[in-house]
Design an enzyme around this catalytic site. Sequence first.
Site, PDB file in Angstrom:
ATOM      1  N   HIS A 184       0.854  -1.187   0.000  1.00  0.00           N
ATOM      2  CA  HIS A 184       0.000   0.000   0.000  1.00  0.00           C
ATOM      3  C   HIS A 184       0.889   1.236   0.000  1.00  0.00           C
ATOM      4  CE1 HIS A 184      -3.941  -1.813   0.295  1.00  0.00           C
ATOM      5  NE2 HIS A 184      -3.509  -2.621   1.251  1.00  0.00           N
ATOM      6  N   ASP A 187       0.120   6.858  -3.740  1.00  0.00           N
ATOM      7  CA  ASP A 187      -1.001   6.518  -4.611  1.00  0.00           C
ATOM      8  C   ASP A 187      -1.268   7.579  -5.682  1.00  0.00           C
ATOM      9  OD1 ASP A 187      -1.411   4.156  -3.319  1.00  0.00           O
ATOM     10  OD2 ASP A 187      -3.256   4.745  -2.312  1.00  0.00           O
TER      11      ASP A 187
END
Length: 373
Positions: free
Chosen positions: A131, A161
Site C-alpha cells: 500500500h 497513490d
Amino acid sequence: MSNARQGPLSGVRVLELAGLAPGPFAGMMLADHGAEVLRVDRVKAVSDRPRTDVMDRGKRSVGLDLKSPEGVAAFKELARHADVVIEVFRPGVAERLGIGPDDLHAVNERLVYGRMTGWGQDGPLAPTAGHDIDYIAVSGVLSMLGREGGKPTPPINILGDFAGGGLMLAYGVLLALFERERTGLGRVIDAAMVDGAAILFAMFYQGVSSGMWGPRGTNLLDTGAPMYDTYETADGGYLAVGSLEPQFWEAMVSLMGLSDLPDRNDQAQWPALRARLAEEFRKRTRAEWEAVFEGSDACVSPVLSMDEAPAHPHNAARRSFVEVGGLSQPMPAPRLLGAPDPDLAPATRLDDLSAWGIPAEAAEKLRAQGVLG
C-alpha cells in the site's frame, strides 16, 4: 453526457480497467481535459445509476467479464479503437487474462499501454502486495515525514497513490502520446508508485547527502522551524505560518505587535520562539487572526476544513471548486486558459458501443450471455 468531449485531449480514447484509487485518478486527469474515458468494470458492478465518485467524473462505464473468452475478445475490440489502456493489476495478471501489452499491440500497434503498480513490473517486490505507506517507506520518503523525536508519519495516501502513482501515470500517457506522433507506435508505461514517490523528493537528495538536511522535524520545511508550522487559536482553530523570508517575518510580527523575540536565525532559540508564538496565537480566534493578516504579505493562512475551503473568497473567485451531482469537488488542474469548460458529469453506463467497434447486435448477444453489463 455526450460522447463529443472538448479540451486539449479531445479525440483521445482511454480504456480504464477498474481498480483502486490511483488508476481512476489517472483516468480522471485525462478525462478532465477532454479524453473520452471508458471505465471497464465487472459486469455486476455497473448499473444505470450515475457513479458519483469524483474520480469517475466525465467518464462512461461498461461491465465486461474478462475471465471469459468472449469478454477478452470484446475487450480487444475496444482496444482496437482506443488510444490508451490504463491497467492496474499485479504483474502478469493481464497476460494471464490475454489482455497484456503484446496481446493488445497485436490488434493496435498505436496503443499506449499504461501499467501502474506499487513496486513496478520487475524487481524482488514486484509480485508482492503493498500500500501507499509501504511504497513511500521503501522510497525513503516516509523517513523524512514527522515531527522531531516522533515516529515517521504518513500523510494519508497522497504521495504514493496519487502523486507518485496516478499523476505520474497520466504524465507518462501524455509522453507516450506525444512520442507516438513521431513514431506511429504505442509504448508500454511502467509507472511504479515507489519510483514516483522517490522523484517527488528530488529537491532534498543534495541536502541529505551533504548533511545540510538533518533528521526529520528539525529542518526549515518539516515543522522544525517555528516560522513554518501550524498554531492553535483561541477557538480551537489553526493557522498555517509560512513566513520564511525576513520581509514576510517582519510583516507577521509587526501585525502581531510582537517585539523582543528570540533570534529566529539561531536554531537553538527555535523552541523558545515557537512557545512565544504559540502563546500569542492562542489569544485570539482564527477569524480574528484572519482579519489581522488580511491583504498582507505575512504568509499566514487559516487551516480550512474541506467543507470550508470552497467558500473561501479566493477559491470562490477562481472557481476552484464546483458542485457536480450535489457533491462539492475541486475543478480540474492545471488550467489551460481559453480552453472550454470541462464536462464533469458523473459517470454513466455506455449502452451504445458501436463507436468502439461493437455493434448493437453483438452487444445484445454479449449481454444475453452475461458477458457485457
